[in-house]
Design a protein around this motif. Structure first.
Motif, PDB file in Angstrom:
ATOM      1  N   GLN A 193     -21.103 -13.387  32.289  1.00 50.48           N
ATOM      2  CA  GLN A 193     -22.294 -14.060  32.790  1.00 50.48           C
ATOM      3  C   GLN A 193     -22.733 -15.124  31.786  1.00 50.48           C
ATOM      4  N   PRO A 194     -23.242 -16.258  32.247  1.00 53.76           N
ATOM      5  CA  PRO A 194     -23.652 -17.335  31.325  1.00 53.76           C
ATOM      6  C   PRO A 194     -24.668 -16.861  30.286  1.00 53.76           C
ATOM      7  N   GLY A 195     -24.419 -17.204  29.030  1.00 53.16           N
ATOM      8  CA  GLY A 195     -25.362 -16.904  27.960  1.00 53.16           C
ATOM      9  C   GLY A 195     -25.344 -15.477  27.465  1.00 53.16           C
ATOM     10  N   VAL A 196     -24.365 -14.673  27.894  1.00 53.82           N
ATOM     11  CA  VAL A 196     -24.352 -13.255  27.517  1.00 53.82           C
ATOM     12  C   VAL A 196     -23.469 -12.997  26.295  1.00 53.82           C
ATOM     13  N   ALA A 197     -22.262 -13.523  26.287  1.00 51.40           N
ATOM     14  CA  ALA A 197     -21.274 -13.150  25.277  1.00 51.40           C
ATOM     15  C   ALA A 197     -21.455 -13.925  23.972  1.00 51.40           C
ATOM     16  N   SER A 198     -21.126 -13.252  22.888  1.00 52.59           N
ATOM     17  CA  SER A 198     -21.069 -13.893  21.569  1.00 52.59           C
ATOM     18  C   SER A 198     -19.973 -13.220  20.763  1.00 52.59           C
ATOM     19  N   ILE A 199     -19.500 -13.908  19.748  1.00 51.75           N
ATOM     20  CA  ILE A 199     -18.504 -13.307  18.862  1.00 51.75           C
ATOM     21  C   ILE A 199     -19.029 -13.375  17.430  1.00 51.75           C
ATOM     22  N   GLN A 200     -18.595 -12.417  16.630  1.00 55.25           N
ATOM     23  CA  GLN A 200     -18.985 -12.346  15.228  1.00 55.25           C
ATOM     24  C   GLN A 200     -17.756 -12.005  14.404  1.00 55.25           C
ATOM     25  N   LEU A 201     -17.388 -12.890  13.459  1.00 55.11           N
ATOM     26  CA  LEU A 201     -16.244 -12.601  12.593  1.00 55.11           C
ATOM     27  C   LEU A 201     -16.544 -11.370  11.752  1.00 55.11           C
ATOM     28  N   THR A 202     -15.507 -10.626  11.435  1.00 59.65           N
ATOM     29  CA  THR A 202     -15.694  -9.385  10.689  1.00 59.65           C
ATOM     30  C   THR A 202     -15.820  -9.627   9.182  1.00 59.65           C
ATOM     31  N   THR A 203     -15.723 -10.881   8.762  1.00 66.42           N
ATOM     32  CA  THR A 203     -15.919 -11.187   7.343  1.00 66.42           C
ATOM     33  C   THR A 203     -17.386 -11.021   6.980  1.00 66.42           C
ATOM     34  N   GLN A 204     -17.650 -10.651   5.749  1.00 64.64           N
ATOM     35  CA  GLN A 204     -19.013 -10.341   5.315  1.00 64.64           C
ATOM     36  C   GLN A 204     -19.935 -11.551   5.452  1.00 64.64           C
ATOM     37  N   GLY A 205     -21.124 -11.296   5.987  1.00 65.13           N
ATOM     38  CA  GLY A 205     -22.132 -12.334   6.107  1.00 65.13           C
ATOM     39  C   GLY A 205     -21.974 -13.252   7.304  1.00 65.13           C
ATOM     40  N   SER A 206     -21.053 -12.952   8.191  1.00 61.30           N
ATOM     41  CA  SER A 206     -20.830 -13.824   9.344  1.00 61.30           C
ATOM     42  C   SER A 206     -21.942 -13.655  10.364  1.00 61.30           C
ATOM     43  N   ASP A 207     -22.293 -14.766  11.011  1.00 58.54           N
ATOM     44  CA  ASP A 207     -23.301 -14.752  12.056  1.00 58.54           C
ATOM     45  C   ASP A 207     -22.656 -14.615  13.429  1.00 58.54           C
ATOM     46  N   GLU A 208     -23.484 -14.323  14.439  1.00 61.28           N
ATOM     47  CA  GLU A 208     -23.009 -14.310  15.816  1.00 61.28           C
ATOM     48  C   GLU A 208     -23.027 -15.727  16.374  1.00 61.28           C
ATOM     49  N   HIS A 209     -22.026 -16.044  17.209  1.00 58.49           N
ATOM     50  CA  HIS A 209     -21.914 -17.364  17.817  1.00 58.49           C
ATOM     51  C   HIS A 209     -21.709 -17.218  19.320  1.00 58.49           C
ATOM     52  N   PRO A 210     -22.512 -17.925  20.108  1.00 63.23           N
ATOM     53  CA  PRO A 210     -22.346 -17.823  21.566  1.00 63.23           C
ATOM     54  C   PRO A 210     -21.038 -18.436  22.032  1.00 63.23           C
ATOM     55  N   VAL A 211     -20.371 -17.744  22.962  1.00 65.52           N
ATOM     56  CA  VAL A 211     -19.127 -18.235  23.542  1.00 65.52           C
ATOM     57  C   VAL A 211     -19.165 -18.010  25.046  1.00 65.52           C
ATOM     58  N   ILE A 212     -18.196 -18.571  25.720  1.00 72.46           N
ATOM     59  CA  ILE A 212     -18.066 -18.359  27.170  1.00 72.46           C
ATOM     60  C   ILE A 212     -16.808 -17.566  27.428  1.00 72.46           C
ATOM     61  N   LEU A 213     -16.978 -16.393  28.017  1.00 72.66           N
ATOM     62  CA  LEU A 213     -15.827 -15.581  28.426  1.00 72.66           C
ATOM     63  C   LEU A 213     -15.439 -16.028  29.834  1.00 72.66           C
ATOM     64  N   LEU A 214     -14.296 -16.702  29.935  1.00 73.55           N
ATOM     65  CA  LEU A 214     -13.907 -17.327  31.198  1.00 73.55           C
ATOM     66  C   LEU A 214     -13.152 -16.407  32.135  1.00 73.55           C
ATOM     67  N   GLU A 215     -12.304 -15.576  31.582  1.00 72.52           N
ATOM     68  CA  GLU A 215     -11.376 -14.851  32.447  1.00 72.52           C
ATOM     69  C   GLU A 215     -10.873 -13.620  31.727  1.00 72.52           C
ATOM     70  N   GLN A 216     -10.445 -12.626  32.508  1.00 71.15           N
ATOM     71  CA  GLN A 216      -9.793 -11.461  31.924  1.00 71.15           C
ATOM     72  C   GLN A 216      -8.627 -11.049  32.796  1.00 71.15           C
ATOM     73  N   GLU A 217      -7.621 -10.544  32.155  1.00 72.01           N
ATOM     74  CA  GLU A 217      -6.491  -9.935  32.850  1.00 72.01           C
ATOM     75  C   GLU A 217      -6.385  -8.523  32.300  1.00 72.01           C
ATOM     76  N   GLU A 218      -6.593  -7.534  33.158  1.00 68.19           N
ATOM     77  CA  GLU A 218      -6.675  -6.155  32.690  1.00 68.19           C
ATOM     78  C   GLU A 218      -5.477  -5.780  31.829  1.00 68.19           C
ATOM     79  N   GLU A 219      -5.795  -5.192  30.672  1.00 67.17           N
ATOM     80  CA  GLU A 219      -4.810  -4.685  29.719  1.00 67.17           C
ATOM     81  C   GLU A 219      -3.865  -5.775  29.211  1.00 67.17           C
ATOM     82  N   ASP A 220      -4.305  -7.041  29.282  1.00 65.58           N
ATOM     83  CA  ASP A 220      -3.467  -8.133  28.800  1.00 65.58           C
ATOM     84  C   ASP A 220      -4.266  -9.063  27.883  1.00 65.58           C
ATOM     85  N   TYR A 221      -5.217  -9.831  28.460  1.00 64.92           N
ATOM     86  CA  TYR A 221      -5.904 -10.815  27.626  1.00 64.92           C
ATOM     87  C   TYR A 221      -7.316 -11.079  28.118  1.00 64.92           C
TER      88      TYR A 221
END
Length: 563
Positions: free
Chosen positions: A24-52
């Motif tokens: 959904q628009p404005g829902v997803a974000s990603i955060q790098l696992t490196t120390q001190g990383s912030d969250e960044h909004p992204v757009i999740l466009l598509e999914q293929e079950e158990e693939d990508y």
């Protein structure tokens, strides 16, 4: 800081459902696992079950270098199921197409949810129609009845649906156990047993929002429900952005068989007259009020006052149309239809004696609700063809049940409550109930109410007898001077006429018609030709003068309609 507790989700279908929610628009974000990383909004466009998973990172290009080096990240977002985060995952490919940065990630094998998985509820957006057909036993007749509504949201364990208040909801709700069928636009059906958990009434919109919990769900049904939830999220996400053509429409929401009349409640019910539609709004309020009473709530004072005013306004606008309208509503409980008819006729009868409006309003309010306490009693009482002494005494408690629910209605005069609700079933000779009052204990309002109540009640069929015609019902009370005040019986006949508005008549050539107008001498002046003997509907003919119906012959009978 206290660590937030998350519940892991690893079912493929449930994971896919959460990924649809994250798209959904404005829902997803990603955060790098490196120390001190912030969250960044992204757009999740598509999914293929158990693939990508496919992301659009155009707005966060600065993340591309570490992601290309294999730095893992967490996928996060607030979904209808709560705050979610994935296990650490990697981007496996980044590519630029027409200036946009896209990235493929391995399909995460787990998502952690801050709330229980069962709390995830996929909400339908406007334009997404899913019908809900509720099946249950009619409390009055013991027959299976259906109630059609709109699905508002769905989870693996329950759903929220809305039902139109004018559809007679009290006949079905709130039975503890009931059957539900979901009907999707492509014709897919899903049936499940459920339990009513809560009911909320929206009087402004004339709907009841009902929460259901599914009962004894099998593993197969649970997976099917998760599939439905996922598809609802997919379609909601697709429709969230105007002009978004990147997502394929959900198969569930493609209308294929043309059977669209099952996709939701039909608020545009056809009524015989505009006044009948107005009266149906009041009936809808009373029906939802009955449901609230069954939930242990008191009578809503403000709503009762508002709808009593509406009833008086209808009579002021056109008494003849209002008198006919009481015969045109038939979806609601018989106690609601009866209460409205008594309210309309009693107030109209009192208007000839110049009773002040505030008194007529209180009379209308009390008459409307005087019988709905019967809806709180066991259904077996109203299905019986004979009543034992014990059951008859139990039936009489409906008066006390409704009186106990009026504590908030301070504007209602106790005297009017006593006359119209408590004493409407009393008789001059003491044979009535609940107090067996005799003539010397009954005021004029109680005597008038008893006449109006009995005449209407006799016209309505019950399991132990058929209904009478309007003329036969009046003759019934006329023949019992020991029970009914004959002064009011006479006033009733003089005011409404020997063949009153709302009478179904038969002509010598077999045609039926409803009386809709009387002249100054209270004789029939106008009718509406009817194609059947059932309740008046939109199939009625136009209003015509009786004298213009030369081809149907003379009136040969007054009959009881089939309702």
């Amino acid at each position: 800081m206290t660590e937030i507790e998350f519940t892991p989700v690893n079912s493929v279908v449930e994971l896919a459902t959460y990924y649809e929610a994250l798209s959904q628009p404005g829902v997803a974000s990603i955060q790098l696992t490196t120390q001190g990383s912030d969250e960044h909004p992204v757009i999740l466009l598509e999914q293929e079950e158990e693939d990508y998973l496919l992301f659009d990172l155009t707005a966060v290009r600065d993340l591309a270098p570490p992601l290309r080096r294999g730095v893992t990240f967490l996928l996060k977002g607030y979904t209808p199921g709560g705050l979610v985060r994935s296990n650490p995952i990697k981007m496996r490919e980044l590519t630029t197409v027409e200036g946009r940065l896209f990235a493929y990630a391995d399909w995460p094998t787990e998502i952690n949810v801050q709330q229980r998985r069962a709390s995830f509820r996929a909400t339908l957006r406007m334009g997404m129609d899913v019908g809900v057909i509720l099946r249950s036993s009619d409390n009055e007749q013991g027959e299976e009845v259906e109630l059609q509504g709109d699905l508002k949201d769905l989870s693996a364990t329950g759903c929220l649906a809305e039902f139109f208040a004018q559809d007679g909801v009290s006949k079905v709700l709130p039975n503890l156990e009931t059957g539900i069928e979901l009907y999707f636009p492509n014709g897919t059906r899903f049936e499940v047993k459920s339990v009513v958990k809560h009911i909320r009434t929206d009087n402004d919109r004339q709907v009841l929002a009902v929460g259901f919990e599914f009962d004894n769900i099998s593993k197969v049904d649970e997976r099917q429900l998760w599939d439905f939830v996922r598809e609802i999220e997919r379609e909601a996400s697709r429709n969230a952005i105007e002009g978004d053509n990147n997502r394929q429409p959900s198969e569930l929401f493609q209308v294929k068989n043309g059977d669209e009349n099952k996709l939701g409640r039909r608020q545009g019910h056809a009524y015989a007259t505009p006044m009948a539609r107005r009266l149906a709004r009041i009936a809808g309020y009373l029906d939802s009020q009955m449901v609230s009473l069954r939930q242990g709530q008191p009578v809503n004072s403000g709503q009762l006052s508002q709808h009593a005013d509406r009833l008086l306004d209808m009579l002021d606008d056109s008494r003849e149309e209002t008198l006919f309208a009481v015969h045109c509503i038939h979806r609601e409980s018989r106690w609601i239809r009866h209460g409205l008819a008594v309210a309309v006729r009693l107030v109209d009868l009192l208007s000839s004696t110049k009773v002040p409006r505030d008194v007529r309003k209180a009379v209308a309010a009390c008459a409307m609700i005087h019988d709905i306490g019967k809806g709180l009693l066991p259904a077996e009482i109203w299905r019986a063809t004979t009543l034992s002494t014990e059951v008859y005494e139990q039936m009489q408690t409906h008066v006390a049940l409704i009186m106990d629910k009026l504590e908030n209605c301070k504007w209602l005069s106790p005297v009017i409550q006593n006359n119209v609700i408590e004493q409407i079933n009393e008789r001059l000779n003491g044979s009535g109930y609940p107090s067996e009052c005799r003539a010397d204990k009954l005021g004029q309002l109680a005597r008038a109410a008893a006449v109006v109540d009995a005449i209407d009640a006799m016209q309505r069929g019950r399991p132990d007898r058929k209904g009478l015609s309007t003329v036969s019902a009046w003759k019934f009370v006329e023949a019992r001077p020991e029970e009914y005040d004959q002064v009011w019986v006479y006033k009733y006949q003089q005011h409404f006429g020997g063949i009153p508005i709302g009478t179904l008549v038969k002509f010598e050539h077999g045609q039926f018609a409803w009386v809709v107008g009387l002249d100054k001498q209270r004789r029939i002046s106008h009718v509406r030709v009817a194609p059947h003997k059932s309740a008046p509907d939109d199939k009625l003919g136009d209003v015509v003068e009786l004298s213009s119906l030369q081809d149907v012959g003379r009136i040969v009978d007054v009959i009881a309609p089939d309702y």
